[in-house]
Design an enzyme around this catalytic site. Sequence first.
Site, short mmCIF file in Angstrom:
data_model
loop_
_atom_site.label_atom_id
_atom_site.label_comp_id
_atom_site.label_asym_id
_atom_site.label_seq_id
_atom_site.Cartn_x
_atom_site.Cartn_y
_atom_site.Cartn_z
N ILE A 249 0.81 -1.22 0.00
CA ILE A 249 0.00 0.00 0.00
C ILE A 249 0.84 1.27 0.00
O ILE A 249 0.32 2.37 -0.05
CB ILE A 249 -0.98 0.05 1.20
CG1 ILE A 249 -0.24 -0.22 2.51
CG2 ILE A 249 -2.13 -0.90 1.01
CD1 ILE A 249 -1.10 -0.03 3.74
N SER B 226 5.23 2.98 -0.23
CA SER B 226 6.64 2.77 0.02
C SER B 226 7.29 4.12 0.25
O SER B 226 6.82 5.15 -0.21
CB SER B 226 7.30 2.03 -1.13
OG SER B 226 6.85 2.52 -2.35
N GLY B 227 8.34 4.10 0.99
CA GLY B 227 9.03 5.34 1.30
C GLY B 227 10.51 5.07 1.31
O GLY B 227 10.95 4.04 0.82
N ASP C 30 9.56 15.73 10.57
CA ASP C 30 9.18 15.48 9.18
C ASP C 30 7.67 15.54 9.02
O ASP C 30 7.05 14.64 8.46
CB ASP C 30 9.73 14.12 8.72
CG ASP C 30 9.71 14.01 7.19
OD1 ASP C 30 9.52 15.05 6.51
OD2 ASP C 30 9.87 12.89 6.68
#
Length: 985
Positions: A674, A676-677, A795
């Site tokens: 679902i 991705s990083g 972040d």
Amino acid sequence: MICLQRFSVFNLLCLIILLEAVLCQENAQTMRDKASLLSFREGIVSDPHRTLEDWNSWGVHVCNWSGIKCNKARDHVVELDLSGKALGGTISPSLANLSSLHILDLSSNFFEGRIPSELGSLSLLEQLSLSSNLLEGRIAAELGFLRKIVYLDLGSNRLTGEIPMPLFCNHSSSSLQYIDLSNNSLSGEIPLKDGCELKQLRFLLLWSNRLVGQVPAAMSNSSKLKWIDLESNMLSGELPSEIIQKLPKLQYLYLSYNRFMSHDGNTNLEPFFSSLVNASNFQELELAGNNLGGDLPPIIGNLSTNLVQLHLDANRIYGSIPPHISNLVNLTLLNLSSNLLNGTIPPKLCRMTMLERVFLSNNSLSGEIPSAFGDIPHLGLLDLSKNKLSGSIPDSFANLFQLRRLLLYENQLSGTIPPSLGKCINLEILDLSHNQISGVIPSEVAGLRSLKLYLNLSSNHLHGLLPMELSKMDMVLAVDLSSNNLSGTIPSQLGSCIALEYLNLSANSLEGSLPDSIGKLPYLQNLDVSSNQLNGEIPESLQESLTLKKLNFSFNNFSGNVSSNGAFSSLTIDSFLGNPGLCGSIKGMSHCRKKRTHHLAILSIILSLLITPIFCVFGYPLMHRSKFQRHQAVFDQEELGDDEEEGKKEHKYPRISYEQLIEATGGFSPSSLIGSGRFGHVYKGVLQDNSVIAVKVLDLKTDEEILGSFKRECRVLKRTRHRNLIRIITACSRPDFKALVLPLMSNGSLERHLYSNHGLSVRLNLIQLVSICSDVAEGLSYLHHHSPVRVVHCDLKPSNILLDEDMTALVTDFGIARLVKGDDGNVPTNDSASFSSADGLLCGSIGYIAPEYALGKTISTEGDVFSFGVLLLEIVTGRRPTDVLAHEGSTLHEWVKRQYPHRLDPIVQQALERCAASSMPKQYNKVWRDVVLELIELGLMCTQYTPSLRPNMQDIAYEIGRLKDYICNPSSFLIEEIDLKVEAP
Ligand SMILES: *[C@@H]1O[C@H](CO)[C@@H](O)[C@H](O)[C@H]1NC(C)=O
Ligand SMILES: *[C@@H]1O[C@H](CO)[C@@H](O)[C@H](O)[C@H]1NC(C)=O
């Protein structure tokens, strides 16, 4: 061929234009200006944004250089504006050769060294702004020779020495309208001698220096003064009434934290307040912390009805509060705390219906609390603590649905706790301790779910059972019910107050056993059940707690064996006194006679060793505990145990095995992917019991840095819990596989909703967006101010905000978060030593990073505030910061700031169209417009260049909370408005 020819013709053309610029247009004066500027540039040692890249000695006309403006004829440089460009270095005296300069603005940079005295020769200079730099040394007297100067801002530097007399007192300085020397270390007196005239002066800001002496009488010649801020100096003498009297335009007067006295030997405040009566647009008065004596004269009621804030706290004002004060109908803040006031609280006070914060604490006020407080619709904070108030708590507080903090401790209140307090659904703090309140704890009050800071009912005469409803307080951090007459047993349901850090039930008449569930409270640090009639064994769960630090079991009837392991290892006999039935290995305690549990313990250790290689594990939320009970594996102390101390303890954490994760995600199949990083991939999974999870799998090919991030994320997630922060279910770590298991948020990320083109996501309306902003602010505020270990997120952006099925926002992705070791209540902001190692990793994402990070400043909560501000502006404008950067060539906040305040209409209109709710009644249009405007203003405040000027997350959360109330319940506000109109004669 043709292309090539065309290209070279074009080139030639350019060259001619350039040559023309160089040869023809620049006359001797511009050449001189150019040379001065180039010489100025030599002094600049850092230019991270390459602002001065186009400052060439040839090629570009000097009038086209960044930051430069010329006159119409383009033969003189008239303006040099390099504010907020992060430049570092010294200010070259060569600027003094820019003889036609009108404006010199180098504010908000990192300039060091002295202010060159040569600048005093800029005879046409009207504006000199050098504020918010690192400038030091004395202010050169030569600056007093600036004949045309209108605006002088040297604030927030490191300037020392006395203010040179010519600066204020020079025949030529009569043009000055604005003087800001605040926030330096200037000493000596304010050099405004008799005969000096600053006739045009409107703003005089000298706060936070070391100025002494009296306010000079000559200040009364500046009859246009609007704003005087002398706060936090060492000024003395009588309050400057005679001066103030001659300043009818005064709007803001700040004299707090000096050594002023009132008239007649510090006994009479009347002359001072009388002197303010003529200022018809007067708005804020701050006189706190001066030890002023005298009573509050009735004439205070004759001050301008425009008065919004009145700070008179920390003085020696005595007598009663005059009812006349109620004429100040626009007052939103009244602070009279820490004085010597006596008498009763005049009920008329409550006619000031705009009041939001009222502080009357730490006086000698007596009589009853006026029930008319219930008529102040926006009251958010009421502090009447430490007085001699008697009678009962009025029922009328039930009307105060915006009330967040109610502090009535240390009075002589009696009667019972009105159940109607349960209607104050926004209450965060309720402190009624140290009174004579009797009766039972009403279930309505015990069930106040909103309480997220503390409930303190200690030292009263409460009796009856602990209400079961207490278990609904799942956000409250501290509960103190000590020193009452409470009886019955401690309900095991208290285990549902999962945020509890502090629980004090001591000095009551509680009986029965101590429930096991208390020891399982995941964040409990301090538990005191002393001086009750509790019996049975002390539950093992307490010994196993990872968080408990202070415990007190003394003076009960506990029995059985107590070992000095786990949480008890640091306890002494003092925690167990007065329990004759206890024995064990605590120092000073009598030893027990026999032990037969060894075999079992050894067996379980062997078993756990055998299982280690196969399974992986961790902490996880209490609520789901039963679901996962059957999964087994072994606790891996490396990833989640942050202190050795914690790691040493043995724990029975429920587990999910690697095999179960494989099964849940269909073998990590592409169809369950679902997202991705930079850390790896995220998979959706369904466990056997049908719970839906997100599995974040770390890509092991990545480097050490990212592995570090993974560990940090584990650590942060484990230590935080708040309804607006994502909560960890478990983590899985093997040499060849590392993953975090999180609950799956059914509505995906905020980013998906802001920018969906596919119609897959619901378009969010303004009410939902404000609510999301409020959630995020609450989550961050918790991280910055309330979590056991303070955390800087680093972040924040829409893709890191997830929405659950109720559209509640949860902040996630703590991969680069920093843990801040500061438990003194202050978040250390500038001290790099206070942050965990592993700085050096870039903090944040393009478009959201605070400018100071680019300069190598250490990670700070202010940086998160900046990112939050960008987020607010992004939500309102519907524009990605990166898009704005690409299209407008400036950052999102700069772009919005350029439209502020007069050209905001298109932005507001678009926001209203984009975020309209289908069912919005027309009459709320104004409400929505207000809310959008306030969000923009808040966004701009959060993105201010200077970190220290940004508000903190706690205040932001409070503000957005109010906006949320406003937009969710506009009808109540509108009805009030209408009521008021009807009432007005
Ligand atoms: C209260 O303040 C508002 C806004 O500043 C002003 O328009 C209004 O006239 C004030 N009310 C009174 C009674 O002065
Ligand atoms: C308040 O204190 C003053 C002395 O400061 C005293 O004279 C007066 O009687 C007191 N009033 C009340 C109501 O206690």
